[in-house]
Scaffold this motif. Sequence first.
Motif, short mmCIF file in Angstrom:
data_model
loop_
_atom_site.label_atom_id
_atom_site.label_comp_id
_atom_site.label_asym_id
_atom_site.label_seq_id
_atom_site.Cartn_x
_atom_site.Cartn_y
_atom_site.Cartn_z
N LEU A 93 47.64 58.46 43.00
CA LEU A 93 46.58 59.24 43.63
C LEU A 93 47.13 59.93 44.87
CD1 LEU A 93 45.85 57.24 46.16
CD2 LEU A 93 44.39 56.15 44.48
N HIS A 94 46.33 60.81 45.42
CA HIS A 94 46.71 61.55 46.62
C HIS A 94 45.66 61.28 47.68
CE1 HIS A 94 49.69 63.70 44.29
NE2 HIS A 94 48.76 63.91 43.37
N ALA A 95 46.12 61.23 48.91
CA ALA A 95 45.21 60.99 50.03
C ALA A 95 45.60 61.87 51.20
CB ALA A 95 45.27 59.52 50.45
N ALA A 96 44.63 62.09 52.06
CA ALA A 96 44.91 62.82 53.30
C ALA A 96 45.70 61.90 54.22
CB ALA A 96 43.61 63.24 53.97
N ARG A 97 46.69 62.46 54.90
CA ARG A 97 47.47 61.67 55.86
C ARG A 97 46.63 61.24 57.05
NH1 ARG A 97 52.98 61.70 54.97
NH2 ARG A 97 53.69 63.31 53.54
N ARG A 98 45.58 61.98 57.32
CA ARG A 98 44.74 61.65 58.47
C ARG A 98 43.30 62.05 58.17
NH1 ARG A 98 44.10 66.62 61.65
NH2 ARG A 98 45.34 68.20 60.63
N GLY A 99 42.39 61.41 58.87
CA GLY A 99 41.04 61.92 58.88
C GLY A 99 39.98 61.23 58.06
N GLY A 153 40.06 57.94 56.17
CA GLY A 153 40.05 56.51 55.89
C GLY A 153 40.52 56.15 54.50
N GLY A 154 40.71 57.13 53.63
CA GLY A 154 41.15 56.86 52.27
C GLY A 154 42.51 56.18 52.21
N LEU A 155 43.42 56.61 53.06
CA LEU A 155 44.76 56.03 53.06
C LEU A 155 44.70 54.53 53.34
CD1 LEU A 155 47.75 56.65 52.76
CD2 LEU A 155 47.81 57.29 55.17
N ARG A 156 43.88 54.12 54.28
CA ARG A 156 43.71 52.70 54.60
C ARG A 156 43.15 51.95 53.39
NH1 ARG A 156 41.45 53.51 59.06
NH2 ARG A 156 39.33 53.76 58.29
N LEU A 157 42.18 52.53 52.72
CA LEU A 157 41.59 51.91 51.53
C LEU A 157 42.65 51.71 50.45
CD1 LEU A 157 39.19 51.06 49.65
CD2 LEU A 157 39.04 53.47 49.04
N TYR A 158 43.40 52.77 50.16
CA TYR A 158 44.38 52.70 49.08
C TYR A 158 45.47 51.69 49.38
CZ TYR A 158 41.92 56.96 47.81
OH TYR A 158 40.94 57.87 47.50
N ARG A 159 45.94 51.66 50.61
CA ARG A 159 46.97 50.67 50.98
C ARG A 159 46.43 49.26 50.85
NH1 ARG A 159 50.06 53.82 55.90
NH2 ARG A 159 51.56 54.85 54.53
N HIS A 167 44.50 48.22 48.72
CA HIS A 167 44.40 47.92 47.29
C HIS A 167 45.75 47.98 46.59
CE1 HIS A 167 40.05 47.44 46.48
NE2 HIS A 167 40.01 47.91 47.70
N GLY A 168 46.82 47.90 47.37
CA GLY A 168 48.15 47.76 46.79
C GLY A 168 48.92 49.03 46.56
N TYR A 169 48.39 50.17 46.97
CA TYR A 169 49.10 51.44 46.78
C TYR A 169 50.14 51.62 47.87
CZ TYR A 169 45.79 52.97 43.24
OH TYR A 169 45.05 53.07 42.09
N ALA A 170 51.26 52.22 47.50
CA ALA A 170 52.34 52.50 48.44
C ALA A 170 52.77 53.95 48.30
CB ALA A 170 53.53 51.58 48.19
N LYS A 186 50.85 52.57 42.42
CA LYS A 186 51.02 51.13 42.21
C LYS A 186 51.08 50.87 40.71
CE LYS A 186 46.35 49.18 42.06
NZ LYS A 186 45.42 48.25 42.71
N PRO A 187 51.74 49.78 40.31
CA PRO A 187 51.78 49.45 38.89
C PRO A 187 50.42 48.96 38.40
CG PRO A 187 52.93 47.78 40.17
CD PRO A 187 52.52 48.86 41.13
N ALA A 188 50.14 49.18 37.16
CA ALA A 188 48.84 48.76 36.60
C ALA A 188 48.73 47.24 36.53
CB ALA A 188 48.64 49.37 35.22
N THR A 189 49.83 46.55 36.61
CA THR A 189 49.78 45.08 36.58
C THR A 189 49.22 44.53 37.88
OG1 THR A 189 52.06 44.99 37.37
CG2 THR A 189 51.71 44.84 34.99
N ALA A 190 49.11 45.35 38.92
CA ALA A 190 48.56 44.91 40.21
C ALA A 190 47.04 44.96 40.15
CB ALA A 190 49.12 45.78 41.33
N GLN A 191 46.44 44.09 39.36
CA GLN A 191 44.99 44.10 39.13
C GLN A 191 44.23 43.10 40.00
OE1 GLN A 191 42.99 45.96 37.08
NE2 GLN A 191 44.73 47.26 36.71
#
Length: 167
Positions: free
Chosen positions: A119-125, A127-133, A135-138, A156-161
């Motif tokens: 997925l893609h997120a805004a670098r600022r502004g 709060g999505g980046l915080r949510l995705y991180r 939930h295991g996204y890097a 993130k890998p799909a095994t990270a459920q």
Amino acid sequence: MGTSVTISAATDQDAEQILKLQYLCYQPEAALHDDYGIEPLTQTLAGLREELATGCVVVARLGDEVVGSARGTVDADGTARIGKLIVHPRLQRHGLGGRLLAAVEARLSAERAATRYRLHAARRGDGGLRLYRSHGYAPVPAEESGHRLGRITLEKPATAQAYATGA
């Protein structure tokens, strides 16, 4: 909140509510980047209905009102591309975004054999980046060209459920 928020697969009857909510939710991003021509603000009802017919779309409902949504597709190599995760402003910061993310991930794995999520997120502004991180996204190097400045690609890998509870 009174009535419980439920998450389920979106139907064609949800299209107008999703489009209106999408328009509301993407106003802050458009203002931040001074770009009101972004795709979520210019998408047509017909375009959204096509996504409903071919993609994986989940909605959050509070009674009869659609208060959130998330979408995804899976390409030939098993990469699920998640996008347009939206939550009505009055319900943000109550965990609904995380529930929607987990629900769309679970459906993409179960129904479309996703092996990883991107997925893609805004670098600022927003709060999505915080949510995705959380939930295991890097962050990963962006493979696609033409993305607007200020966007970051996460994966993130799909095994990270571990977060697929409550969907």
